[in-house]
Motif scaffolding. Sequence first.
Motif, PDB file in Angstrom:
ATOM      1  N   LEU A  58       0.807  -1.217   0.000  1.00  0.00           N
ATOM      2  CA  LEU A  58       0.000   0.000   0.000  1.00  0.00           C
ATOM      3  C   LEU A  58       0.846   1.276   0.000  1.00  0.00           C
ATOM      4  CD1 LEU A  58      -2.718  -1.078   2.592  1.00  0.00           C
ATOM      5  CD2 LEU A  58      -2.878  -1.102   0.086  1.00  0.00           C
ATOM      6  N   MET A  59       2.162   1.107  -0.012  1.00  0.00           N
ATOM      7  CA  MET A  59       3.031   2.286  -0.031  1.00  0.00           C
ATOM      8  C   MET A  59       2.896   3.032  -1.355  1.00  0.00           C
ATOM      9  SD  MET A  59       6.603   0.880   1.560  1.00  0.00           S
ATOM     10  CE  MET A  59       6.755   0.489   3.305  1.00  0.00           C
ATOM     11  N   LEU A  60       2.861   4.350  -1.276  1.00  0.00           N
ATOM     12  CA  LEU A  60       2.868   5.157  -2.495  1.00  0.00           C
ATOM     13  C   LEU A  60       4.216   5.057  -3.199  1.00  0.00           C
ATOM     14  CD1 LEU A  60       1.056   8.379  -1.205  1.00  0.00           C
ATOM     15  CD2 LEU A  60       0.067   6.393  -2.359  1.00  0.00           C
ATOM     16  N   HIS A  61       5.279   4.950  -2.407  1.00  0.00           N
ATOM     17  CA  HIS A  61       6.635   4.817  -2.933  1.00  0.00           C
ATOM     18  C   HIS A  61       7.235   3.547  -2.326  1.00  0.00           C
ATOM     19  CE1 HIS A  61       6.203   8.946  -4.310  1.00  0.00           C
ATOM     20  NE2 HIS A  61       5.829   9.270  -3.087  1.00  0.00           N
ATOM     21  N   PRO A  62       7.399   2.487  -3.114  1.00  0.00           N
ATOM     22  CA  PRO A  62       7.916   1.227  -2.583  1.00  0.00           C
ATOM     23  C   PRO A  62       9.396   1.318  -2.244  1.00  0.00           C
ATOM     24  CG  PRO A  62       7.585   1.071  -4.947  1.00  0.00           C
ATOM     25  CD  PRO A  62       7.019   2.397  -4.530  1.00  0.00           C
ATOM     26  N   PHE A  63       9.915   0.235  -1.662  1.00  0.00           N
ATOM     27  CA  PHE A  63      11.282   0.236  -1.150  1.00  0.00           C
ATOM     28  C   PHE A  63      12.306   0.708  -2.184  1.00  0.00           C
ATOM     29  CE2 PHE A  63       9.848  -3.547   1.642  1.00  0.00           C
ATOM     30  CZ  PHE A  63       9.335  -2.682   2.598  1.00  0.00           C
ATOM     31  N   ALA A  64      12.262   0.128  -3.377  1.00  0.00           N
ATOM     32  CA  ALA A  64      13.269   0.451  -4.391  1.00  0.00           C
ATOM     33  C   ALA A  64      13.218   1.922  -4.787  1.00  0.00           C
ATOM     34  CB  ALA A  64      13.081  -0.434  -5.622  1.00  0.00           C
ATOM     35  N   ALA A  65      12.007   2.461  -4.906  1.00  0.00           N
ATOM     36  CA  ALA A  65      11.855   3.874  -5.262  1.00  0.00           C
ATOM     37  C   ALA A  65      12.403   4.774  -4.164  1.00  0.00           C
ATOM     38  CB  ALA A  65      10.385   4.191  -5.525  1.00  0.00           C
ATOM     39  N   ILE A  66      12.185   4.380  -2.917  1.00  0.00           N
ATOM     40  CA  ILE A  66      12.707   5.161  -1.786  1.00  0.00           C
ATOM     41  C   ILE A  66      14.229   5.192  -1.819  1.00  0.00           C
ATOM     42  CG2 ILE A  66      12.974   5.170   0.722  1.00  0.00           C
ATOM     43  CD1 ILE A  66      10.099   4.044   0.882  1.00  0.00           C
ATOM     44  N   ILE A  67      14.844   4.011  -1.944  1.00  0.00           N
ATOM     45  CA  ILE A  67      16.307   3.920  -1.973  1.00  0.00           C
ATOM     46  C   ILE A  67      16.878   4.788  -3.098  1.00  0.00           C
ATOM     47  CG2 ILE A  67      18.232   2.374  -2.534  1.00  0.00           C
ATOM     48  CD1 ILE A  67      17.372   1.712   0.187  1.00  0.00           C
ATOM     49  N   SER A  68      16.306   4.664  -4.284  1.00  0.00           N
ATOM     50  CA  SER A  68      16.791   5.400  -5.433  1.00  0.00           C
ATOM     51  C   SER A  68      16.653   6.909  -5.227  1.00  0.00           C
ATOM     52  CB  SER A  68      16.032   4.965  -6.691  1.00  0.00           C
ATOM     53  OG  SER A  68      16.460   5.692  -7.818  1.00  0.00           O
ATOM     54  N   TYR A  69      15.483   7.329  -4.754  1.00  0.00           N
ATOM     55  CA  TYR A  69      15.237   8.764  -4.593  1.00  0.00           C
ATOM     56  C   TYR A  69      16.135   9.375  -3.525  1.00  0.00           C
ATOM     57  CZ  TYR A  69      12.736  13.169  -4.080  1.00  0.00           C
ATOM     58  OH  TYR A  69      12.420  14.500  -4.033  1.00  0.00           O
ATOM     59  N   VAL A  70      16.200   8.739  -2.368  1.00  0.00           N
ATOM     60  CA  VAL A  70      17.021   9.274  -1.276  1.00  0.00           C
ATOM     61  C   VAL A  70      18.470   9.402  -1.714  1.00  0.00           C
ATOM     62  CG1 VAL A  70      17.951   8.787   1.025  1.00  0.00           C
ATOM     63  CG2 VAL A  70      15.511   8.465   0.580  1.00  0.00           C
ATOM     64  N   SER A  71      18.974   8.401  -2.453  1.00  0.00           N
ATOM     65  CA  SER A  71      20.393   8.384  -2.813  1.00  0.00           C
ATOM     66  C   SER A  71      20.768   9.457  -3.824  1.00  0.00           C
ATOM     67  CB  SER A  71      20.781   7.001  -3.342  1.00  0.00           C
ATOM     68  OG  SER A  71      20.240   6.757  -4.631  1.00  0.00           O
ATOM     69  N   ARG A  72      19.778  10.073  -4.448  1.00  0.00           N
ATOM     70  CA  ARG A  72      20.075  11.217  -5.325  1.00  0.00           C
ATOM     71  C   ARG A  72      20.586  12.399  -4.533  1.00  0.00           C
ATOM     72  NH1 ARG A  72      14.831  12.797  -8.410  1.00  0.00           N
ATOM     73  NH2 ARG A  72      16.198  14.531  -8.992  1.00  0.00           N
ATOM     74  N   PHE A  73      20.148  12.510  -3.275  1.00  0.00           N
ATOM     75  CA  PHE A  73      20.462  13.671  -2.461  1.00  0.00           C
ATOM     76  C   PHE A  73      21.410  13.353  -1.307  1.00  0.00           C
ATOM     77  CE2 PHE A  73      16.202  13.952  -4.212  1.00  0.00           C
ATOM     78  CZ  PHE A  73      16.191  15.203  -4.816  1.00  0.00           C
TER      79      PHE A  73
END
Length: 204
Positions: A148-163
């Motif tokens: 039910l997450m809007l942003h699943p685990f892989a998307a979170i890891i990828s997004y956070v690591s940009r910054f």
Amino acid sequence: MKIICIGRNYADHIAELRNETPDAPVIFLKPDTALLQRNQPFFYPDFSRDIHHEIELVLRVSKNGKNIDEKFAPTYFDAIGLGIDFTARDLQSQLKSKGLPWELAKGFDGSAPLGTTFKPVADFADLANINFHLEVNGEVKQRGNSGLMLHPFAAIISYVSRFITLKMGDLIFTGTPSGVGPVQIGDQLTGFIEGEKILDLAVK
């Protein structure tokens, strides 16, 4: 180590707090002094009268990485645990009403209890279908599922690591489902992943 937290990642929780749905993950940090381990008790702070529980699945980062492609993101965490993002809701509301940062309402000492066990990723048949829940004094208050997450685990890891460069041992709190509510001195909070008790702490 860093404690990286994702806000507004469940639609039902966004609705219950009447927040806007973000286009990208909402990120905030907690200092390492927020961490509570080994089922240590949580001592109610004197600066708030409205501390809320927010149960969350927690990823344990297993290697360093920056600008991680989403398809490779699953290789950057090796285990999943359970944590509580304690929030001083009254303090948060005051700060938000003035347009100020609200880290004080999220990052205070003891605001990130962590369960005693991290379960290896290999133990889960489907990372997009992990059930978890929180009981307060034996009564279920929050139920969630990673699907039910809007942003699943892989998307979170990828997004956070940009910054923010991820490093081995960092913890990522992935967001809370609906049902958040106040805790009181004397409460017992118990958290479960797929029916297995992972977290058990007293509020004092």
